[in-house]
Design an enzyme around this catalytic site. Structure first.
Site, PDB file in Angstrom:
ATOM      1  N   GLY A  95     -17.150  45.271 -50.972  1.00  0.00           N
ATOM      2  CA  GLY A  95     -17.919  44.476 -50.031  1.00  0.00           C
ATOM      3  C   GLY A  95     -18.534  43.232 -50.627  1.00  0.00           C
ATOM      4  O   GLY A  95     -18.957  42.366 -49.899  1.00  0.00           O
ATOM      5  N   CYS A  96     -18.599  43.104 -51.951  1.00  0.00           N
ATOM      6  CA  CYS A  96     -18.983  41.807 -52.498  1.00  0.00           C
ATOM      7  C   CYS A  96     -18.018  41.505 -53.622  1.00  0.00           C
ATOM      8  O   CYS A  96     -17.868  42.252 -54.553  1.00  0.00           O
ATOM      9  CB  CYS A  96     -20.444  41.767 -52.949  1.00  0.00           C
ATOM     10  SG  CYS A  96     -20.854  42.775 -54.362  1.00  0.00           S
ATOM     11  N   VAL A  97     -17.315  40.399 -53.458  1.00  0.00           N
ATOM     12  CA  VAL A  97     -16.253  40.092 -54.423  1.00  0.00           C
ATOM     13  C   VAL A  97     -16.650  38.890 -55.252  1.00  0.00           C
ATOM     14  O   VAL A  97     -17.321  38.012 -54.768  1.00  0.00           O
ATOM     15  CB  VAL A  97     -14.908  39.808 -53.723  1.00  0.00           C
ATOM     16  CG1 VAL A  97     -13.761  40.243 -54.603  1.00  0.00           C
ATOM     17  CG2 VAL A  97     -14.827  40.514 -52.387  1.00  0.00           C
TER      18      VAL A  97
END
Length: 98
Positions: free
Chosen positions: A96-98
């Site tokens: 969900g956070c790249v």
């Protein structure tokens, strides 16, 4: 300079079991990131969360877990906080956070 175990293209350890606090700090140093004590405590708390739950917390859950304001975390880390926290903590990449 300490030898850092193999890392993937995003800078995460390939073998998470190779992590030690010294390796975490050395990885940050190589990446040009100076970790202060507050940031280091976030890394250790994220490791605790992961050990308790088996998952990497979302920033929302993590902020609640450590009783810290989400905006303050973003300000302190100058970026999505979970990426450096998990990377230098030897944890899996957050989804969900790249």
């Amino acid at each position: 300079m300490m030898e850092i175990p193999q890392r993937d293209g995003d800078g995460y350890l390939v073998d998470r079991d190779a992590w030690t606090p010294e390796i975490g700090r050395a990885m940050a140093e190589v990446d040009g990131v100076a970790l202060d004590e507050a940031q280091w405590s976030h890394i250790l708390k994220a490791r605790d969360f992961y050990e308790e739950s088996g998952v990497v917390p979302s920033i929302r859950k993590f902020a609640k877990y450590i009783d810290e304001d989400q905006k303050a975390l973003f300000k302190m880390w100058m970026t999505g906080p979970m990426k450096p926290i998990t990377k230098y903590g030897g944890l899996p990449k957050p989804t969900g956070c790249v």
